[in-house]
Every structure is written in C-alpha cells, then in structure tokens.
Design a protein around this motif. Sequence first.
Motif, PDB file in Angstrom:
ATOM      1  N   ASN A  50      60.384  22.953  70.907  1.00 43.25           N
ATOM      2  CA  ASN A  50      61.218  23.140  69.713  1.00 43.25           C
ATOM      3  C   ASN A  50      61.434  24.610  69.345  1.00 43.25           C
ATOM      4  N   ARG A  51      61.365  25.512  70.331  1.00 43.40           N
ATOM      5  CA  ARG A  51      61.782  26.894  70.067  1.00 43.40           C
ATOM      6  C   ARG A  51      63.280  26.922  69.810  1.00 43.40           C
ATOM      7  N   THR A  52      63.689  27.735  68.868  1.00 40.87           N
ATOM      8  CA  THR A  52      65.107  27.937  68.605  1.00 40.87           C
ATOM      9  C   THR A  52      65.437  29.406  68.824  1.00 40.87           C
ATOM     10  N   PHE A  53      66.701  29.691  69.130  1.00 37.80           N
ATOM     11  CA  PHE A  53      67.072  31.026  69.576  1.00 37.80           C
ATOM     12  C   PHE A  53      68.231  31.619  68.781  1.00 37.80           C
ATOM     13  N   THR A  54      68.465  31.050  67.589  1.00 37.33           N
ATOM     14  CA  THR A  54      69.442  31.660  66.686  1.00 37.33           C
ATOM     15  C   THR A  54      69.049  33.111  66.421  1.00 37.33           C
ATOM     16  N   ASP A  55      70.013  33.972  66.202  1.00 39.12           N
ATOM     17  CA  ASP A  55      69.745  35.394  65.994  1.00 39.12           C
ATOM     18  C   ASP A  55      68.619  35.593  64.986  1.00 39.12           C
ATOM     19  N   GLY A  56      67.549  36.297  65.402  1.00 37.39           N
ATOM     20  CA  GLY A  56      66.406  36.569  64.545  1.00 37.39           C
ATOM     21  C   GLY A  56      65.259  35.597  64.707  1.00 37.39           C
ATOM     22  N   HIS A  57      65.449  34.490  65.451  1.00 35.45           N
ATOM     23  CA  HIS A  57      64.391  33.490  65.593  1.00 35.45           C
ATOM     24  C   HIS A  57      63.393  33.820  66.696  1.00 35.45           C
ATOM     25  N   ASP A  58      63.784  34.584  67.705  1.00 35.25           N
ATOM     26  CA  ASP A  58      62.952  34.766  68.893  1.00 35.25           C
ATOM     27  C   ASP A  58      62.908  36.241  69.270  1.00 35.25           C
ATOM     28  N   PRO A  59      61.736  36.764  69.681  1.00 38.57           N
ATOM     29  CA  PRO A  59      61.628  38.189  70.000  1.00 38.57           C
ATOM     30  C   PRO A  59      62.255  38.580  71.333  1.00 38.57           C
ATOM     31  N   THR A  60      62.507  37.616  72.218  1.00 35.25           N
ATOM     32  CA  THR A  60      62.994  37.935  73.557  1.00 35.25           C
ATOM     33  C   THR A  60      64.439  37.546  73.771  1.00 35.25           C
ATOM     34  N   TRP A  61      64.850  36.393  73.227  1.00 33.23           N
ATOM     35  CA  TRP A  61      66.163  35.835  73.522  1.00 33.23           C
ATOM     36  C   TRP A  61      66.981  35.638  72.249  1.00 33.23           C
ATOM     37  N   THR A  62      68.292  35.728  72.400  1.00 37.60           N
ATOM     38  CA  THR A  62      69.221  35.418  71.320  1.00 37.60           C
ATOM     39  C   THR A  62      70.291  34.475  71.847  1.00 37.60           C
ATOM     40  N   ALA A  63      70.447  33.320  71.196  1.00 41.09           N
ATOM     41  CA  ALA A  63      71.551  32.408  71.509  1.00 41.09           C
ATOM     42  C   ALA A  63      72.729  32.760  70.613  1.00 41.09           C
ATOM     43  N   LEU A  64      73.912  32.795  71.195  1.00 35.75           N
ATOM     44  CA  LEU A  64      75.084  33.266  70.471  1.00 35.75           C
ATOM     45  C   LEU A  64      75.665  32.205  69.547  1.00 35.75           C
ATOM     46  N   ASP A  65      76.285  32.670  68.472  1.00 34.62           N
ATOM     47  CA  ASP A  65      77.116  31.864  67.587  1.00 34.62           C
ATOM     48  C   ASP A  65      78.456  32.584  67.467  1.00 34.62           C
ATOM     49  N   LYS A  66      79.324  32.361  68.439  1.00 31.64           N
ATOM     50  CA  LYS A  66      80.612  33.072  68.485  1.00 31.64           C
ATOM     51  C   LYS A  66      81.505  32.416  69.525  1.00 31.64           C
ATOM     52  N   SER A  67      82.750  32.829  69.535  1.00 27.41           N
ATOM     53  CA  SER A  67      83.676  32.367  70.557  1.00 27.41           C
ATOM     54  C   SER A  67      83.386  33.064  71.876  1.00 27.41           C
ATOM     55  N   ASP A  68      83.717  32.368  72.967  1.00 25.21           N
ATOM     56  CA  ASP A  68      83.638  32.971  74.295  1.00 25.21           C
ATOM     57  C   ASP A  68      85.003  33.561  74.591  1.00 25.21           C
ATOM     58  N   ASP A  69      85.099  34.883  74.528  1.00 24.54           N
ATOM     59  CA  ASP A  69      86.402  35.544  74.594  1.00 24.54           C
ATOM     60  C   ASP A  69      86.782  35.986  76.000  1.00 24.54           C
ATOM     61  N   ASP A  70      85.989  35.626  76.996  1.00 24.39           N
ATOM     62  CA  ASP A  70      86.308  36.013  78.366  1.00 24.39           C
ATOM     63  C   ASP A  70      87.439  35.148  78.901  1.00 24.39           C
ATOM     64  N   TYR A  71      88.372  35.781  79.569  1.00 24.42           N
ATOM     65  CA  TYR A  71      89.511  35.082  80.152  1.00 24.42           C
ATOM     66  C   TYR A  71      89.542  35.313  81.653  1.00 24.42           C
ATOM     67  N   SER A  72      90.047  34.313  82.369  1.00 23.72           N
ATOM     68  CA  SER A  72      90.168  34.442  83.810  1.00 23.72           C
ATOM     69  C   SER A  72      91.395  35.274  84.160  1.00 23.72           C
ATOM     70  N   ALA A  73      91.510  35.624  85.461  1.00 17.97           N
ATOM     71  CA  ALA A  73      92.647  36.424  85.908  1.00 17.97           C
ATOM     72  C   ALA A  73      93.969  35.679  85.724  1.00 17.97           C
ATOM     73  N   SER A  74      93.913  34.347  85.701  1.00 24.28           N
ATOM     74  CA  SER A  74      95.128  33.553  85.538  1.00 24.28           C
ATOM     75  C   SER A  74      95.485  33.344  84.073  1.00 24.28           C
ATOM     76  N   GLY A  75      94.643  33.874  83.174  1.00 21.70           N
ATOM     77  CA  GLY A  75      94.943  33.790  81.753  1.00 21.70           C
ATOM     78  C   GLY A  75      94.299  32.621  81.044  1.00 21.70           C
ATOM     79  N   GLY A  76      93.557  31.785  81.755  1.00 19.22           N
ATOM     80  CA  GLY A  76      92.903  30.635  81.128  1.00 19.22           C
ATOM     81  C   GLY A  76      91.562  31.008  80.541  1.00 19.22           C
ATOM     82  N   GLY A  77      91.325  30.614  79.316  1.00 20.33           N
ATOM     83  CA  GLY A  77      90.067  30.940  78.660  1.00 20.33           C
ATOM     84  C   GLY A  77      89.094  29.773  78.686  1.00 20.33           C
ATOM     85  N   SER A  78      87.917  29.974  78.121  1.00 20.19           N
ATOM     86  CA  SER A  78      86.906  28.929  78.053  1.00 20.19           C
ATOM     87  C   SER A  78      87.315  27.868  77.037  1.00 20.19           C
ATOM     88  N   LEU A  79      86.827  26.657  77.251  1.00 21.59           N
ATOM     89  CA  LEU A  79      87.160  25.543  76.365  1.00 21.59           C
ATOM     90  C   LEU A  79      86.127  25.334  75.273  1.00 21.59           C
TER      91      LEU A  79
END
Length: 290
Positions: A50-79
């Motif tokens: 039951n470890r959680t990784f929300t920002d500030g919860h863990d000294p080693t890891w951070t799980a993101l709460d944001k959009s994935d803004d990376d796009y492929s070369a063909s212009g398709g983004g993450s779903l």
Amino acid sequence: MKNLFHIILPSIISAGWIDEDTPSKLHTTKSLVDGSTYHLIMSDEFNIPNRTFTDGHDPTWTALDKSDDDYSASGGGSLHFYNSSTVRTTPDGMLTISSIIDETSWTYHDEIEKTTTLEKKHFKSGMIQSWNKFCFTGGIIEVDVILPGEPDIGGLWPAVWMLGNLGRATYEGSTNNLWPWSYDKCDRKKQESQVISACNQANHFGLNKDQGRGATEIDVLELMGGNSNGPLQATYPPISLPYVDMTLQVSLLFCFFYFVLFGLLGIVELGFYCLFGFDCGAVDYLDFTH
C-alpha cells in the motif's frame, strides 16, 4: 510490475538508498564486459504494501498527476492522462501500474506554442519517476518486470527508461532543445537548437560556459504490441509489430544505438544509426500506458 529494482556502481557509497529487503548476495555483481565487481548503491524491492507515490508521499519515486504531452512523429498523442492513484504496491510485494477507463478533463497550456485549449482523455494510467531525487552517472541497472497485455494486441506501450536529469519526462518545456543532446562542440549553425551549447560564453543556469550539455535518453526497454501485418512505414531496417527495443538516443540528431526484438516470429535486429556521446542518466520511470 515485478518487485525488483537495482542500481549497481563500481564503488560503495554510504547512503540510505539500499532496501533492507534486498538479499546481501545481491549487493555485488560482475560486469559482463570486463568482469569487474560492482557494488550496490540503490535498490527498491517494493515489499511494503500500500505504498503510494503521489508527489510528496515517497522519498525515491514520484507518480505523475498530469497529461502526457509527448507526441509521435505522425502527430498522434497518448490516449491517457497520468494519475498517481494508478500506481501503488500490493501486499505480495509488487509495484503495480494500472491502465483504466476513466475520463479526465483539463485546460492544457502548450509551453512551446503558448496556446491554451480544453482537453479530454478517456483513459488513466501511471508514470513513476525518480527525477531530482535519485541520479547516477554510470553503472549497471537491473529491473525485474512483468509486462502487461498480449503481444499481438495493440494499445499498450510499457517502458523502462532513463533520461538525463536536466530534463523531466513529459514536461516538454524542460526537454525542448535539451533532449537528446550530448554535443560538446561549438557549432553556430546548431547553437539555436541546443539550449546549453558549447558556444555559450556566459555561465547560464549555473553551468559551465563553453560546455555543451543536454538530456540524453537510454531505453532499457520499450514494447509496442499489436500486429502490423508487415513492416511499419518509414522504418529502416524494417520493423514490424510487436517489437521491444533497447535504445541509446543522443546528440545533434535523433540518433540511437538500437537492439530490437520484434515480430511474431521473434526476429532479432542489432545495429546503430549514430553515436556522439554519453551523459548522466537519471533513473526516470516505469511506465504502463495506453
């Protein structure tokens, strides 16, 4: 996600980064290149439930709460939209990263184009990073992973990879004109494309003048499932789905050394496009995504 994450370097460093559940026999390993002994300096067995990784919860890891803004070369983004609630540890000692159907709406600001739009995604997934918490400059990394899904069914893109700590994955304002540079010569024609250039006479950002730097990328593995019924467009040598690749992406072009296992018949390909340098890599994230 399996329950093992080790980083081993040539010298012992006294710090609190080694998981007490890591067996002592795993505190050293031998290099497959020259046989030298490497000593463990960081490990995470993910055995605490039951470890959680929300920002500030863990000294080693951070799980993101944001959009994935990376796009492929063909212009398709993450779903998907990254949500830290999809990342946690289980009672049987596993780190799990889930992909679920769940709607997220938000106002997106494009840091490059300086525009604002209303966005909506119908899936949630997770990314876990050690950015600005733990970084190393070389050594051996070992990861024990159970990949999700079936190889011939598309939609998932699980990956374990590293990025130079000057940039942060999915934060495009931090990686634009930094990734995947490692070029350390002054070339006025390329200077505008590399933020930290060897042409810089001033000591910008507290870094050395006359020294080119960037955020190179090392993919321990990236897997793309599916069945493309033949080679994908614009791939040379030809690559078919499904495939898994291990790449080093560096310098003034999108260049990489690659080791690819792909195709339903298990074809193996080994080669490189170009190689210009090697920089520090941070242990960046373990990522299961749509």
